[in-house]
Design a protein around this motif. Structure first.
Motif, mmCIF file in Angstrom:
data_model
loop_
_atom_site.group_PDB
_atom_site.id
_atom_site.type_symbol
_atom_site.label_atom_id
_atom_site.label_comp_id
_atom_site.label_asym_id
_atom_site.label_seq_id
_atom_site.Cartn_x
_atom_site.Cartn_y
_atom_site.Cartn_z
ATOM 1 N N LEU A 15 -11.417 -5.720 0.714
ATOM 2 C CA LEU A 15 -12.262 -4.658 0.567
ATOM 3 C C LEU A 15 -13.033 -4.260 -1.026
ATOM 4 C CD1 LEU A 15 -8.891 -2.662 2.035
ATOM 5 C CD2 LEU A 15 -11.397 -3.134 3.359
ATOM 6 N N ASP A 63 -3.949 -5.377 -5.735
ATOM 7 C CA ASP A 63 -4.609 -6.311 -5.793
ATOM 8 C C ASP A 63 -5.012 -7.338 -4.864
ATOM 9 O OD1 ASP A 63 -5.794 -4.854 -7.727
ATOM 10 O OD2 ASP A 63 -4.344 -6.727 -9.406
ATOM 11 N N TYR A 81 0.857 -1.163 -0.376
ATOM 12 C CA TYR A 81 0.226 -0.086 -0.006
ATOM 13 C C TYR A 81 0.935 1.171 -0.419
ATOM 14 C CZ TYR A 81 0.903 0.614 5.250
ATOM 15 O OH TYR A 81 1.748 1.535 6.488
ATOM 16 N N TYR A 140 -8.692 5.092 -1.349
ATOM 17 C CA TYR A 140 -9.127 4.547 -0.163
ATOM 18 C C TYR A 140 -8.670 5.808 1.316
ATOM 19 C CZ TYR A 140 -10.310 -0.255 -1.827
ATOM 20 O OH TYR A 140 -10.234 -0.792 -2.717
ATOM 21 N N ILE A 173 -5.771 -5.723 -1.167
ATOM 22 C CA ILE A 173 -7.240 -6.002 -1.718
ATOM 23 C C ILE A 173 -8.330 -6.787 -1.162
ATOM 24 C CG2 ILE A 173 -9.170 -4.723 -2.801
ATOM 25 C CD1 ILE A 173 -7.738 -3.005 -2.007
ATOM 26 N N VAL A 224 -13.489 -2.786 -4.361
ATOM 27 C CA VAL A 224 -12.922 -2.161 -4.718
ATOM 28 C C VAL A 224 -12.557 -0.495 -5.170
ATOM 29 C CG1 VAL A 224 -11.850 -2.519 -7.104
ATOM 30 C CG2 VAL A 224 -12.125 -4.481 -6.471
#
Length: 357
Positions: A42, A34, A21, A48, A37, A44
């Motif tokens: 989470l 990906d 991240y 965020y 997530i 998409v």
């Protein structure tokens, strides 16, 4: 096969069950790979918010995680912690978060780049292992308590049997002898169980540099009578020096148990060889007999205190079946190793290796 760097990184993320991240502290938004997530389940989105991250932290860990996070923003360059998170599907996972904090010229944190790894299986295994260790400690405490409680009534039975012999007939005396013999055997088992329970506790032995040859000579002298009863020769081959840091009484117990077993399971007229050698920082002790041997399938069970591998000696000698468990635990306490080589009806060799420094 031509794989791009990005594809390689995605593959590594999947293998390690981690995600990357990148957080912009000036806007309070972040993006994730990906894999990240997927780990947090989470929805998409292109970006965020900090609230999305905070919402995933388990309520019981939230205060500690946020306090550590703000402390790192003030004075640290790295953020490393483990916490529980709740995925959007409700599943609780353990997360290892490792991040780098970047600062501007005024030393104000402006960016965080890091990884979050799902370590649920590892953490669950650690918790399970801790629970098993605690259960084992509790079991040993109960075992020791029960064993101590059993010793008193068995000793009373022995004393009563001895008194009853005074007015007993020959037939009754024979039965009382059997009762005393059974009591002695029970006391031996209790003593061994107590010793194993004590050895399994997380207690370090006080080790002193001692020449193991001295203990071998004492054991050989002690068991010489037992060996001569079966016309067994005890042959020593001792190195000039076999000094190592050991607990004198405990390691003497190891030698006694191995020598006792060798005599017990050897036919009359055989030779038992006891050998020591010291080289490359290791002292090696071996006890070799030409006795009844051990089936290969049973060797892995030898050191298990709950094993049913209890056998009588070649002249009916009794055994509690716990001696090798005690040997194994003592050798472990010396940071050593024990090896077994055996063949049915050809004999057995036990070899112990312990550090000499």
């Amino acid at each position: 096969m031509n794989i791009s760097t990005i594809d390689w990184l995605k593959e590594i993320e999947d293998i390690a069950n981690l995600g990357v991240y990148d957080m912009d502290l000036t806007t309070g938004t972040w993006t994730g790979s990906d894999s990240l997530i997927r780990i947090f389940d989470l929805p998409v989105k292109a970006q965020y918010t900090a609230e999305d991250f905070q919402a995933a932290v388990h309520p019981d860990d939230f205060d500690d995680v946020m306090a550590y996070y703000h402390e790192c923003l003030k004075s640290r360059d790295y953020f490393n912690c483990v916490y529980r998170a709740i995925r959007t599907d409700g599943k609780v996972i353990y997360v290892s978060s490792k991040s780098r904090i970047f600062r501007d010229d005024n030393h104000i944190a402006v960016r965080i780049l890091g990884i979050k790894q799902d370590i649920t299986k590892q953490k669950t295994d650690e918790i399970r292992l801790k629970q098993l260790n605690e259960a084992n400690e509790q079991k040993n405490e109960v075992l020791t308590m029960v064993a101590h409680d059993l010793k008193s009534p068995i000793n009373q039975i022995k004393a009563l049997s001895s008194l009853l012999k005074n007015d007993a007939s020959d037939a009754q005396k024979l039965l009382l002898d059997i009762l005393e013999d059974a009591s002695d055997n029970a006391l031996d088992i209790i003593g061994d169980l107590i010793e194993i329970a004590q050895l399994e506790q997380d207690i370090r032995l006080k080790l002193t540099n001692i020449n193991i040859n001295d203990l071998v000579l004492k054991s050989v002298s002690f068991f010489d009578y037992n060996a001569r009863q079966k016309n067994i020769r005890l042959k020593k081959s001792l190195s000039e020096d076999a000094t190592a840091p050991i607990h004198r009484a405990k390691f003497k117990r190891v030698i006694d148990n191995l020598l006792s077993n060798a005599i017990k399971f050897s036919p009359e007229g055989e030779t038992i060889k006891i050998k020591t050698e010291k080289k490359q920082g290791v002292v090696k002790l071996s006890v070799k007999d030409n006795g009844i041997g051990i089936a290969e399938k049973n060797i892995p069970k030898l050191f298990n205190k709950f094993s049913t591998l209890r056998r009588q000696g070649t002249k009916g000698e009794k055994s509690t079946g716990l001696g090798l468990s005690i040997v194994y635990e003592i050798v472990k306490k010396h940071n050593g190793e024990i090896f077994v080589k055996s063949e049915v009806n050809r004999g057995t060799t036990f070899t112990i290796k312990i550090p000499s420094v």
